[in-house]
Design a protein around this motif. Structure first.
Motif, PDB file in Angstrom:
ATOM      1  N   GLN A 139       8.296  27.305 -13.365  1.00  0.00           N
ATOM      2  CA  GLN A 139       6.931  26.804 -13.549  1.00  0.00           C
ATOM      3  C   GLN A 139       5.919  27.922 -13.360  1.00  0.00           C
ATOM      4  N   GLN A 140       6.151  28.784 -12.375  1.00  0.00           N
ATOM      5  CA  GLN A 140       5.238  29.902 -12.148  1.00  0.00           C
ATOM      6  C   GLN A 140       5.223  30.832 -13.362  1.00  0.00           C
ATOM      7  N   VAL A 141       6.388  31.110 -13.926  1.00  0.00           N
ATOM      8  CA  VAL A 141       6.468  31.957 -15.120  1.00  0.00           C
ATOM      9  C   VAL A 141       5.755  31.274 -16.283  1.00  0.00           C
ATOM     10  N   LEU A 142       6.000  29.962 -16.424  1.00  0.00           N
ATOM     11  CA  LEU A 142       5.372  29.199 -17.505  1.00  0.00           C
ATOM     12  C   LEU A 142       3.851  29.225 -17.386  1.00  0.00           C
ATOM     13  N   LEU A 143       3.332  29.046 -16.165  1.00  0.00           N
ATOM     14  CA  LEU A 143       1.875  29.090 -15.964  1.00  0.00           C
ATOM     15  C   LEU A 143       1.312  30.469 -16.298  1.00  0.00           C
ATOM     16  N   GLY A 144       2.033  31.509 -15.937  1.00  0.00           N
ATOM     17  CA  GLY A 144       1.585  32.865 -16.283  1.00  0.00           C
ATOM     18  C   GLY A 144       1.548  33.063 -17.787  1.00  0.00           C
ATOM     19  N   GLN A 145       2.576  32.573 -18.469  1.00  0.00           N
ATOM     20  CA  GLN A 145       2.610  32.685 -19.920  1.00  0.00           C
ATOM     21  C   GLN A 145       1.511  31.843 -20.562  1.00  0.00           C
ATOM     22  N   ALA A 146       1.258  30.646 -20.020  1.00  0.00           N
ATOM     23  CA  ALA A 146       0.188  29.801 -20.563  1.00  0.00           C
ATOM     24  C   ALA A 146      -1.170  30.484 -20.391  1.00  0.00           C
ATOM     25  N   GLY A 147      -1.386  31.144 -19.276  1.00  0.00           N
ATOM     26  CA  GLY A 147      -2.632  31.890 -19.072  1.00  0.00           C
ATOM     27  C   GLY A 147      -2.779  33.010 -20.086  1.00  0.00           C
ATOM     28  N   ASN A 148      -1.675  33.712 -20.348  1.00  0.00           N
ATOM     29  CA  ASN A 148      -1.710  34.782 -21.354  1.00  0.00           C
ATOM     30  C   ASN A 148      -2.022  34.225 -22.736  1.00  0.00           C
ATOM     31  N   VAL A 149      -1.415  33.090 -23.061  1.00  0.00           N
ATOM     32  CA  VAL A 149      -1.664  32.468 -24.364  1.00  0.00           C
ATOM     33  C   VAL A 149      -3.128  32.051 -24.470  1.00  0.00           C
ATOM     34  N   ALA A 150      -3.673  31.463 -23.397  1.00  0.00           N
ATOM     35  CA  ALA A 150      -5.081  31.033 -23.420  1.00  0.00           C
ATOM     36  C   ALA A 150      -6.012  32.227 -23.588  1.00  0.00           C
ATOM     37  N   ARG A 151      -5.740  33.331 -22.901  1.00  0.00           N
ATOM     38  CA  ARG A 151      -6.566  34.533 -23.051  1.00  0.00           C
ATOM     39  C   ARG A 151      -6.494  35.074 -24.476  1.00  0.00           C
ATOM     40  N   GLU A 152      -5.290  35.132 -25.016  1.00  0.00           N
ATOM     41  CA  GLU A 152      -5.120  35.635 -26.380  1.00  0.00           C
ATOM     42  C   GLU A 152      -5.799  34.712 -27.387  1.00  0.00           C
ATOM     43  N   ALA A 153      -5.708  33.394 -27.143  1.00  0.00           N
ATOM     44  CA  ALA A 153      -6.378  32.439 -28.039  1.00  0.00           C
ATOM     45  C   ALA A 153      -7.882  32.649 -28.007  1.00  0.00           C
ATOM     46  N   GLY A 154      -8.436  32.881 -26.836  1.00  0.00           N
ATOM     47  CA  GLY A 154      -9.874  33.151 -26.726  1.00  0.00           C
ATOM     48  C   GLY A 154     -10.268  34.422 -27.452  1.00  0.00           C
ATOM     49  N   ARG A 155      -9.432  35.447 -27.312  1.00  0.00           N
ATOM     50  CA  ARG A 155      -9.714  36.710 -27.993  1.00  0.00           C
ATOM     51  C   ARG A 155      -9.638  36.528 -29.504  1.00  0.00           C
ATOM     52  N   GLN A 156      -8.618  35.825 -29.970  1.00  0.00           N
ATOM     53  CA  GLN A 156      -8.474  35.579 -31.403  1.00  0.00           C
ATOM     54  C   GLN A 156      -9.624  34.727 -31.937  1.00  0.00           C
ATOM     55  N   LEU A 157     -10.061  33.755 -31.131  1.00  0.00           N
ATOM     56  CA  LEU A 157     -11.192  32.920 -31.526  1.00  0.00           C
ATOM     57  C   LEU A 157     -12.460  33.765 -31.672  1.00  0.00           C
ATOM     58  N   GLY A 158     -12.667  34.682 -30.743  1.00  0.00           N
ATOM     59  CA  GLY A 158     -13.812  35.592 -30.856  1.00  0.00           C
ATOM     60  C   GLY A 158     -13.731  36.450 -32.101  1.00  0.00           C
ATOM     61  N   ASN A 159     -12.528  36.970 -32.393  1.00  0.00           N
ATOM     62  CA  ASN A 159     -12.340  37.772 -33.609  1.00  0.00           C
ATOM     63  C   ASN A 159     -12.611  36.941 -34.849  1.00  0.00           C
ATOM     64  N   TYR A 160     -12.054  35.727 -34.887  1.00  0.00           N
ATOM     65  CA  TYR A 160     -12.260  34.859 -36.043  1.00  0.00           C
ATOM     66  C   TYR A 160     -13.739  34.541 -36.220  1.00  0.00           C
ATOM     67  N   ASN A 161     -14.407  34.250 -35.112  1.00  0.00           N
ATOM     68  CA  ASN A 161     -15.840  33.956 -35.157  1.00  0.00           C
ATOM     69  C   ASN A 161     -16.612  35.155 -35.710  1.00  0.00           C
ATOM     70  N   ARG A 162     -16.308  36.337 -35.205  1.00  0.00           N
ATOM     71  CA  ARG A 162     -17.018  37.544 -35.619  1.00  0.00           C
ATOM     72  C   ARG A 162     -16.710  37.919 -37.068  1.00  0.00           C
ATOM     73  N   GLU A 163     -15.447  37.731 -37.495  1.00  0.00           N
ATOM     74  CA  GLU A 163     -15.044  38.178 -38.823  1.00  0.00           C
ATOM     75  C   GLU A 163     -15.226  37.132 -39.912  1.00  0.00           C
ATOM     76  N   GLN A 164     -15.159  35.841 -39.566  1.00  0.00           N
ATOM     77  CA  GLN A 164     -15.192  34.799 -40.589  1.00  0.00           C
ATOM     78  C   GLN A 164     -16.432  33.911 -40.496  1.00  0.00           C
ATOM     79  N   VAL A 165     -16.677  33.347 -39.316  1.00  0.00           N
ATOM     80  CA  VAL A 165     -17.724  32.331 -39.192  1.00  0.00           C
ATOM     81  C   VAL A 165     -19.106  32.949 -39.342  1.00  0.00           C
ATOM     82  N   VAL A 166     -19.382  33.993 -38.592  1.00  0.00           N
ATOM     83  CA  VAL A 166     -20.723  34.592 -38.625  1.00  0.00           C
ATOM     84  C   VAL A 166     -21.089  35.088 -40.025  1.00  0.00           C
ATOM     85  N   PRO A 167     -20.226  35.843 -40.703  1.00  0.00           N
ATOM     86  CA  PRO A 167     -20.606  36.279 -42.062  1.00  0.00           C
ATOM     87  C   PRO A 167     -20.803  35.109 -43.027  1.00  0.00           C
ATOM     88  N   THR A 168     -19.965  34.077 -42.916  1.00  0.00           N
ATOM     89  CA  THR A 168     -20.104  32.930 -43.818  1.00  0.00           C
ATOM     90  C   THR A 168     -21.423  32.214 -43.578  1.00  0.00           C
TER      91      THR A 168
END
Length: 191
Positions: free
Chosen positions: A25-54
């Motif tokens: 469970q501890q490993v799973l929570l660490g991995q879930a935190g990493n996934v959430a951070r990466e999702a936030g980073r990807q969301l920022g990239n998508y926002n900057r590259e796709q949403v804002v220009p559109t």
């Protein structure tokens, strides 16, 4: 109450299983935190590259021409119609004020009521009116572009999307009494 060897062995085995589950469970929570951070980073990239220009392109294509035309028309009406009238009113008022002050000084000096030099006050009224009109006129030079409505909308969409990701992560990782083992991250519960 004493336990038999068989029960002690079963309890140790159960405790080992609980420890293994806890560690996974501890490993799973660490991995879930990493996934959430990466999702936030990807969301920022998508926002900057796709949403804002559109959003910016759509605003510039559909709304900006009407907004610019409205601003130009407003400036033209203001500068050509309102400012000259306001300048004339202000100039007349100031020249009347000057005339009143001059008469007050004449009366205080004992000269009485004398005739006014109308031409002098007309020239003062024109001078005051031109000065007031210059100060009231809106310049037609364009300002530096700042963030427009499209940028604001893009930021709001990005914040809403980030809030959705955080809510989904919270729903996934929230503490359910039936699913959670213990609060201590390193120690398994004693059997």
């Amino acid at each position: 109450m004493s336990l038999s060897r068989k029960r002690k062995k079963e309890l140790r085995k159960l405790q080992d299983q609980a420890t293994t589950l806890w560690e996974s469970q501890q490993v799973l929570l660490g991995q879930a935190g990493n996934v959430a951070r990466e999702a936030g980073r990807q969301l920022g990239n998508y926002n900057r590259e796709q949403v804002v220009p559109t959003v910016q392109h759509t605003y510039e294509k559909y709304a900006a021409p009407y907004v610019d035309e409205g601003v130009k028309t407003s400036k033209k009406v203001y500068n050509d119609k309102i400012v000259p009238a306001a300048g004339a009113v202000i100039g007349s008022a100031l020249s009347v004020w000057d005339a009143a002050n001059e008469k007050r000084k004449d009366l205080a000096a004992g000269r009485g009521f004398t005739s006014l030099d109308v031409g002098k006050y007309q020239k003062k009224a024109e001078k005051y009116g031109k000065k007031a009109a210059r100060q009231l006129t809106v310049s037609n030079t364009p300002k530096k572009k700042s963030m427009g409505a499209g940028g604001v909308i893009a930021i709001l969409l990005g914040v809403a999307a980030a809030a959705g990701v955080l809510y989904a992560a919270w729903q996934t990782l929230r503490a359910d009494d039936e699913l959670w083992v213990a609060d201590d991250p390193l120690r398994a519960p004693d059997a």
